[in-house]
Design a protein around this motif. Sequence first.
Motif, PDB file in Angstrom:
ATOM      1  N   PRO A  36       0.800  -1.224   0.000  1.00 19.44           N
ATOM      2  CA  PRO A  36       0.000   0.000   0.000  1.00 19.44           C
ATOM      3  C   PRO A  36       0.833   1.274   0.000  1.00 19.44           C
ATOM      4  CG  PRO A  36       0.128  -0.879   2.213  1.00 19.44           C
ATOM      5  CD  PRO A  36       0.862  -1.863   1.327  1.00 19.44           C
ATOM      6  N   HIS A  37       2.134   1.135  -0.110  1.00 15.30           N
ATOM      7  CA  HIS A  37       2.961   2.321   0.121  1.00 15.30           C
ATOM      8  C   HIS A  37       4.266   2.233  -0.672  1.00 15.30           C
ATOM      9  CE1 HIS A  37       4.489   5.328   3.431  1.00 15.30           C
ATOM     10  NE2 HIS A  37       4.968   5.627   2.242  1.00 15.30           N
ATOM     11  N   THR A  38       4.251   2.785  -1.889  1.00 12.26           N
ATOM     12  CA  THR A  38       5.487   2.843  -2.697  1.00 12.26           C
ATOM     13  C   THR A  38       5.646   4.231  -3.302  1.00 12.26           C
ATOM     14  OG1 THR A  38       4.465   2.217  -4.803  1.00 12.26           O
ATOM     15  CG2 THR A  38       5.153   0.417  -3.353  1.00 12.26           C
ATOM     16  N   HIS A  39       6.892   4.517  -3.671  1.00 15.70           N
ATOM     17  CA  HIS A  39       7.206   5.771  -4.375  1.00 15.70           C
ATOM     18  C   HIS A  39       8.070   5.419  -5.572  1.00 15.70           C
ATOM     19  CE1 HIS A  39       5.739   8.281  -1.026  1.00 15.70           C
ATOM     20  NE2 HIS A  39       6.352   7.450  -0.232  1.00 15.70           N
ATOM     21  N   LEU A  40       7.449   5.099  -6.692  1.00 15.04           N
ATOM     22  CA  LEU A  40       8.195   4.715  -7.885  1.00 15.04           C
ATOM     23  C   LEU A  40       8.396   5.955  -8.748  1.00 15.04           C
ATOM     24  CD1 LEU A  40       6.342   1.343  -8.547  1.00 15.04           C
ATOM     25  CD2 LEU A  40       8.519   1.714  -7.365  1.00 15.04           C
TER      26      LEU A  40
ATOM     27  N   PHE B 138      -6.371   9.963   0.621  1.00 16.73           N
ATOM     28  CA  PHE B 138      -5.619  11.215   0.508  1.00 16.73           C
ATOM     29  C   PHE B 138      -4.532  11.259   1.574  1.00 16.73           C
ATOM     30  CE2 PHE B 138      -9.623  12.082  -1.587  1.00 16.73           C
ATOM     31  CZ  PHE B 138      -9.221  12.799  -2.717  1.00 16.73           C
ATOM     32  N   LYS B 139      -3.329  11.475   1.111  1.00 14.99           N
ATOM     33  CA  LYS B 139      -2.170  11.468   2.003  1.00 14.99           C
ATOM     34  C   LYS B 139      -1.833  12.873   2.479  1.00 14.99           C
ATOM     35  CE  LYS B 139       2.009   9.942   3.451  1.00 14.99           C
ATOM     36  NZ  LYS B 139       2.921   9.324   2.494  1.00 14.99           N
ATOM     37  N   HIS B 140      -1.440  12.959   3.766  1.00 15.68           N
ATOM     38  CA  HIS B 140      -1.066  14.246   4.353  1.00 15.68           C
ATOM     39  C   HIS B 140       0.276  14.107   5.041  1.00 15.68           C
ATOM     40  CE1 HIS B 140      -5.409  13.980   3.998  1.00 15.68           C
ATOM     41  NE2 HIS B 140      -5.434  15.287   3.866  1.00 15.68           N
TER      42      HIS B 140
ATOM     43  N   VAL C 114       0.544   5.910   8.053  1.00 19.09           N
ATOM     44  CA  VAL C 114       1.564   5.159   7.319  1.00 19.09           C
ATOM     45  C   VAL C 114       2.818   5.002   8.170  1.00 19.09           C
ATOM     46  CG1 VAL C 114       0.627   6.093   5.151  1.00 19.09           C
ATOM     47  CG2 VAL C 114       2.707   7.096   6.136  1.00 19.09           C
ATOM     48  N   HIS C 115       3.603   4.021   7.788  1.00 11.01           N
ATOM     49  CA  HIS C 115       4.893   3.694   8.429  1.00 11.01           C
ATOM     50  C   HIS C 115       4.965   3.970   9.933  1.00 11.01           C
ATOM     51  CE1 HIS C 115       5.723   7.901   7.580  1.00 11.01           C
ATOM     52  NE2 HIS C 115       6.141   7.719   6.346  1.00 11.01           N
ATOM     53  N   THR C 116       4.076   3.327  10.671  1.00  9.77           N
ATOM     54  CA  THR C 116       4.131   3.345  12.140  1.00  9.77           C
ATOM     55  C   THR C 116       5.383   2.587  12.573  1.00  9.77           C
ATOM     56  OG1 THR C 116       1.734   3.318  12.205  1.00  9.77           O
ATOM     57  CG2 THR C 116       2.885   2.702  14.226  1.00  9.77           C
TER      58      THR C 116
ATOM     59  N   THR D 175       6.140  -1.278   2.570  1.00  9.85           N
ATOM     60  CA  THR D 175       7.593  -1.069   2.388  1.00  9.85           C
ATOM     61  C   THR D 175       8.007   0.397   2.326  1.00  9.85           C
ATOM     62  OG1 THR D 175       7.462  -0.992  -0.022  1.00  9.85           O
ATOM     63  CG2 THR D 175       7.829  -3.155   1.003  1.00  9.85           C
ATOM     64  N   ASP D 176       7.126   1.293   1.907  1.00 11.30           N
ATOM     65  CA  ASP D 176       7.556   2.670   1.591  1.00 11.30           C
ATOM     66  C   ASP D 176       8.706   2.623   0.589  1.00 11.30           C
ATOM     67  OD1 ASP D 176       7.601   5.416   1.634  1.00 11.30           O
ATOM     68  OD2 ASP D 176       8.303   5.615   3.692  1.00 11.30           O
ATOM     69  N   HIS D 177       8.670   1.669  -0.320  1.00 10.87           N
ATOM     70  CA  HIS D 177       9.737   1.492  -1.306  1.00 10.87           C
ATOM     71  C   HIS D 177      10.004   2.796  -2.049  1.00 10.87           C
ATOM     72  CE1 HIS D 177      12.073  -1.227  -4.064  1.00 10.87           C
ATOM     73  NE2 HIS D 177      11.878  -0.209  -4.895  1.00 10.87           N
TER      74      HIS D 177
HETATM   75 ZN   LIG Z   1       6.277   7.218   1.845  1.00  9.74          ZN
END
Ligand SMILES: [Zn+2]
Lengths: 458, 458, 458, 458
Positions: free
Chosen positions: B55-59, B146-148, B235-237, B312-314
């Motif tokens: 649920p969490h990537t930055h490509l 929506f991300k903050h 995210v990413h706790t 992962t926050d890849h």
């Molecule tokens: Zn991230």
Amino acid sequence: MSTIIKNGTIVTADLTYKADVLVEGGKIVEIGQGLLGDEVLDASGCFVMPGGIDPHTHLEMPFMGTYSSDDFESGTRAALSGGTTMVVDFALPSPEQGLLDALQMWDNKSTRAHCDYSFHMAITWWSEQVFDEMETVVRERGINTFKHFMAYKGALMVNDDEMYASFKRCAELGALPLVHAENGDVVAELQRKLMEEGNDGPEAHAFSRPPQVEGEATNRAIMIADMAGVPLYVVHTSCEEAHEAIRRARMQGKRVYGEPLIQHLTLDDSEYAHPDWDHAARRVMSPPFRNKQHQDSLWAGLQSGSLSVVATDHCAFTTEQKRYGVGDFTKIPNGTGGLEDRMPMLWTYGVGTGRLTPNEFVAVTSTNIAKILNCYPKKGAVLVGADADLVVWDPEKEKVISAENQQSEIDYNVFEGKKVKGLPRYTLTRGRVAVEDGAFKGQEGHGEFVKREPSTPV
Amino acid sequence: MSTIIKNGTIVTADLTYKADVLVEGGKIVEIGQGLLGDEVLDASGCFVMPGGIDPHTHLEMPFMGTYSSDDFESGTRAALSGGTTMVVDFALPSPEQGLLDALQMWDNKSTRAHCDYSFHMAITWWSEQVFDEMETVVRERGINTFKHFMAYKGALMVNDDEMYASFKRCAELGALPLVHAENGDVVAELQRKLMEEGNDGPEAHAFSRPPQVEGEATNRAIMIADMAGVPLYVVHTSCEEAHEAIRRARMQGKRVYGEPLIQHLTLDDSEYAHPDWDHAARRVMSPPFRNKQHQDSLWAGLQSGSLSVVATDHCAFTTEQKRYGVGDFTKIPNGTGGLEDRMPMLWTYGVGTGRLTPNEFVAVTSTNIAKILNCYPKKGAVLVGADADLVVWDPEKEKVISAENQQSEIDYNVFEGKKVKGLPRYTLTRGRVAVEDGAFKGQEGHGEFVKREPSTPV
Amino acid sequence: MSTIIKNGTIVTADLTYKADVLVEGGKIVEIGQGLLGDEVLDASGCFVMPGGIDPHTHLEMPFMGTYSSDDFESGTRAALSGGTTMVVDFALPSPEQGLLDALQMWDNKSTRAHCDYSFHMAITWWSEQVFDEMETVVRERGINTFKHFMAYKGALMVNDDEMYASFKRCAELGALPLVHAENGDVVAELQRKLMEEGNDGPEAHAFSRPPQVEGEATNRAIMIADMAGVPLYVVHTSCEEAHEAIRRARMQGKRVYGEPLIQHLTLDDSEYAHPDWDHAARRVMSPPFRNKQHQDSLWAGLQSGSLSVVATDHCAFTTEQKRYGVGDFTKIPNGTGGLEDRMPMLWTYGVGTGRLTPNEFVAVTSTNIAKILNCYPKKGAVLVGADADLVVWDPEKEKVISAENQQSEIDYNVFEGKKVKGLPRYTLTRGRVAVEDGAFKGQEGHGEFVKREPSTPV
Amino acid sequence: MSTIIKNGTIVTADLTYKADVLVEGGKIVEIGQGLLGDEVLDASGCFVMPGGIDPHTHLEMPFMGTYSSDDFESGTRAALSGGTTMVVDFALPSPEQGLLDALQMWDNKSTRAHCDYSFHMAITWWSEQVFDEMETVVRERGINTFKHFMAYKGALMVNDDEMYASFKRCAELGALPLVHAENGDVVAELQRKLMEEGNDGPEAHAFSRPPQVEGEATNRAIMIADMAGVPLYVVHTSCEEAHEAIRRARMQGKRVYGEPLIQHLTLDDSEYAHPDWDHAARRVMSPPFRNKQHQDSLWAGLQSGSLSVVATDHCAFTTEQKRYGVGDFTKIPNGTGGLEDRMPMLWTYGVGTGRLTPNEFVAVTSTNIAKILNCYPKKGAVLVGADADLVVWDPEKEKVISAENQQSEIDYNVFEGKKVKGLPRYTLTRGRVAVEDGAFKGQEGHGEFVKREPSTPV
Ligand SMILES: [Zn+2]
Ligand SMILES: [Zn+2]
Ligand SMILES: [Zn+2]
Ligand SMILES: [Zn+2]
Ligand SMILES: [Zn+2]
Ligand SMILES: [Zn+2]
Ligand SMILES: [Zn+2]
Ligand SMILES: [Zn+2]
């Protein structure tokens, strides 16, 4: 002959979707669109859900030379009428009685059941015989849960080393220990003190079992289970103190399950202040009803998952039986009804208020129970191959709860006057339509014992 | 052409059972015994599970005139190789850039994806235009999250009243707000202080973002969501402080979800003490790695359900890119890889150690995510009608993780040298076998955007 | 001339014992048996205690072109009448106004004080000038406490990086930061929303400042103090949420002090439901009154030591002034009285009910305050050499609180009708008998400023 | 003859100030500037503090036909050498032995004491005789504290109803119950299991008494005290689990006191892993040493006030005595020394590290104890009229702790090799200089029994 449930919306713990359900030979044989079958049940506007499972009942429970008034016939009739298709009762050995011997007695009682049932076995004393028979109970008799009473001193209560020994035995056998968590020593002293002071009425029952004694015992049972290396199931979690102990354990990764009762979720301790002795005495159960703050805690537990299932502890005594305790509250038989009302009450006060989703309703009334007690997906599921224990739930159907038209044998209902919205249109037990729009059409003796396998011990 | 997965054991979040799975047209068309199909995949000894969802990537994320090194091609190749069949990336508007405009850029990047994907939309500034476009994003573009950012002051960060306004808008639209929870003001000051004191190395990155600032921001976001009447996804706790805030909220019945990363579950802050600048800088991400006590907290959260999913926050930067930050740790690009390793690492350290059941593994890597992001059961399920995003998981297959043979474009791997047991035998993306025994057979551009509907606002 | 207090029982935070107290030159010069002096005050049946210190008042506070109605004359008259012998007021710089400049204004106002006083300096904006003047304020002006408003957006509020900068400055100077902890951004939005919806009455004031926004801000301030390496004092802690944050910090060894107000300990939010606009508006203060559960939390905090002191936030507006807010609750001036009532109310509801010992009463009304604010044992003590700020407390003396016979200039009293038992027989301010059996005998201008040294920064 | 302590800084729990102290007839007769007296003790550079009180010792305790090796002579010699001027020992009745009978035995042992002492009376069994003698013990013998063992099954342990009965009796008499809190049933089972598995070494001692069993018992004792309406004192609180239970109780306003030992604050469980049997066995005490996280919890408790006092549980067995347990860890006599080291160790690791202020040091080593045990201000104070039990503490004086030069009769010291900074220059017991710069000058039999009055029961 096949039965088809048409035009409904299937609601499981996992999922909500529109589909028909085809039932044959007591089982679900197909789920899909546009299915055909012999008997057609119209589920338009309804939710098709796994039938409820009540993990905690006492039908025809022995008591002072008599029995609790609902037996497996009337009890399961009440259950089905409210959408519950399986009950799990407690086999309670007398002092020095063997487990298998006790089990024989419960087998005999249950022959008239309208729906399926299973048993928890209680450990009410400890010996090499008990230790040995536990294995037979698990491996041959299909019972993987053992109940321990931390209260009822001088009767059912076991002490810490017996409990620890039994929990370790559970661990070896892949069985799950259950506890009634109240500090029996302290309750006994509080009872004595209250009686001495002339507080002999039913309101004193609540004073004799404050939340603190439940919280303490819950905390203790959790520690003992942790030491024994076994999960734990805490029956009738009624208060924040006990819930806090469970949350704290879970927060450390321990596998501990809490079971609030529908009574504790919706009724409070102001009932004991009622001027009518009968009114108050009919509400006498252990733990007693608590105040609104405890109720909030229990609801939040269902929402967050720190509490797992909802039960009734159905143990019905008539007003006449309750009156054994006039002049001595400690002699009032403990227990209330609830089997017929659990599902509509929880839907009304849980789903109807926005606290719980319909999926969560299914989880806590059925699926979680089946998983914890290890009879999933035979029970608790809407899946091909599962038993056709189903309820077609009409969310618009309403009634006012009243003893006048209930199935239970007792002459009152603790939920008297509560308006519920959300009731069964049909209840099916292994494919058989037992309830149709409020009319009971079940068959005595239809119910079968459900064997439950042990977990593989870790 | 149909594909049949034979002889495996299906493991879902709900259930474990032996059955074959028949796939056709990219979907699961039948589940049962003895099924037949054109292409046969042998799943003997394997678990057939829903493919992972990250649920969490930055490509291909923009960064200082360049981009994070894994794009949708290499990123989704890595994902599939590790058993992940869907990624959710973040569309990040620049200051003053419209949401739809930013979305167009992300649409363009994602054309080369090997597997399905979706987007979260970031709210990086606030205006009437943003307010208005949120509705289009939800209703027309199929994005309900929506991300903050509460950190990255002067760049992505929004302040409390912007966040409150956006959360209320989410509530109206049936969308779910996400937060990166760190107190950006305090982080900025700590960064300045550390630099002033001459602490410019990568170890100072961790000092500038202590658990306290994450706990504080998590607590604040929960309060704001509560006031706005909307659930919250954190995210990413990474630490007990943030986890405690989440537990406390859930204990009150609030709907708050925590997402630990596989990095925080398995790696600790001793990495930053490594004498090699490159070694430490490669581990620079936000929040930074924490100590073992925080790890214990995160694992217990997965066990008890207070934490919901693993991501992962890849966001992969090469060593060369990391070196932008030599002499100034605040310029080290934040991010590590993980897409290929999340599933094997979590299986090895979670299921392999007894902390998690296989069903819980599926829940936290796939099913819970699909439910929270509202694309279940299209994704995250092994059900007839669901997309055939599947992984055939061989619990006996082993490897040692190494950058040498990874799919990611970067020249190192933060899990280098970790031995994992439990790897995909096959990974299927909408029915297509993309991975077979370690060999990549995917097809660029096969991946499609997954629309996700809003919840009905309450 | 000397004064001798005879036949009383001395009660300090530390000790209870029978002794006479000899006062001369404004100081205690001897404590012992059978002492002689010129003026004799009979303390038979009474407790001789350190006079109360109110750490939180707003006398003659500027507001919309006028001032809060009690100035240093009437305010300190009220204080002495209730057994309080020192007040600490807040010097509030206007936007861009220098600290020293503001201090000059407060010096001017305080010339008429009947009892001793000190000041907290508020940090209402941030600049190099403020940074520099803080040192002068501490080193030359004898003020070691700095107040920060996290609410009152657009007016007094400072944001997180200003607060962090100021806290670090406090750490350097050995000063103690104070916070008014409410999330000002969220309060402002809630106010706007309520007004938009037509909720313009005083009851909306409470809705706009729920416990959650106070809890959040308290938690945030604690984190920032922790990062800055400085203790923290949280003014007017009114709810469980804020108290929980304080407890959690203290549990980790952090030095955090909470200050409940006598109003929050004894009055609840049902006051805002009163049909009379005036009645409700007179109770408008921030934070607003809370429900009974919050009250229980505050009392338990005083018992266990997680809360340290009891104050009033005395800021008196007449009904006429309150009516500025007719039609717009956000314009109702915030504040209530309390200076005359704090000691009798706390004695009655604290000591009289068994919640607090007399020694604990002294600790939370006087000694703890003097220690935290660093003017002990000049103030807050019954010791030779200490200022003779004393109250001879008659535990049997009773009255019914009423605006009719109060010292405060306002036309009502929020404690109207409360019966208190425990009142001053005598109050002495630096040796001068200012109150005798309800009669005020103080002298305008007698009060002096109390310098308070900084701690040695660690 | 008078003694004058000159040029020192007096440090009490309440205050720090420079003054001389004049002692005559065993009492403090004057405190002030420039005092004169016969014998002059120079306190330049030193703190003059109340002598330490150790609330928990076992001198000459009966054990398997012999006794713990330090008796009242060597024990109080060790105490004084470390700055402790009073010890409170436990009178332990044998099974069926009367309380007064046991007290006689302890009276006999204590005749050789160098410093003052008092007793706690243990309730090791329950009967009408015990019930009756409790009153005599309180009213005639000056003992207001009763100890209860929740462990040592088959020996000292009492069960829940006995404990509840005794606690209620304490409530009636104004006495304070103490508990050794470990679940004795579970400890016994764990011991048996470990022995069965061949774990017979001293490291198994720690495994048999995990933090969970202490936390559980603490929680249980608190509930029982709450039900009986009496405060509670928990001896040797060693772990976060027990501390959490105490915090939770205090958070609800309950009066519960926790007593960490200096050993648990500064030593950890790695000691039991030592390869030398003797080394490990010498550290065997109950509860056992814990890990660093538990240590952090205890220190934070002293800082925040959730833990009240620091003790030693001094119970010294020689290596030879310890060896009774070779081959069976359950036979290793439980106990370590500490009387001489408590004050220097706590100063070094508490005050020296900035965790505690000097005033807090005095509170937890002396004043809080005297208050809780109700012998303040006779003991625990630097006040005119108080006993001249004083320590002139030199914060610059250093030594390395070693068995070679200790007062205790045993042949080792668990703090061996620890460097301490902060030691007595002089120790005075009722005015007599018993220690001067490390030289012992006490007088056998000088010590007197300290009567302690009951509280007025509420
Ligand atoms: Zn991230
Ligand atoms: Zn029960
Ligand atoms: Zn029951
Ligand atoms: Zn982030
Ligand atoms: Zn304020
Ligand atoms: Zn104020
Ligand atoms: Zn002990
Ligand atoms: Zn002991």
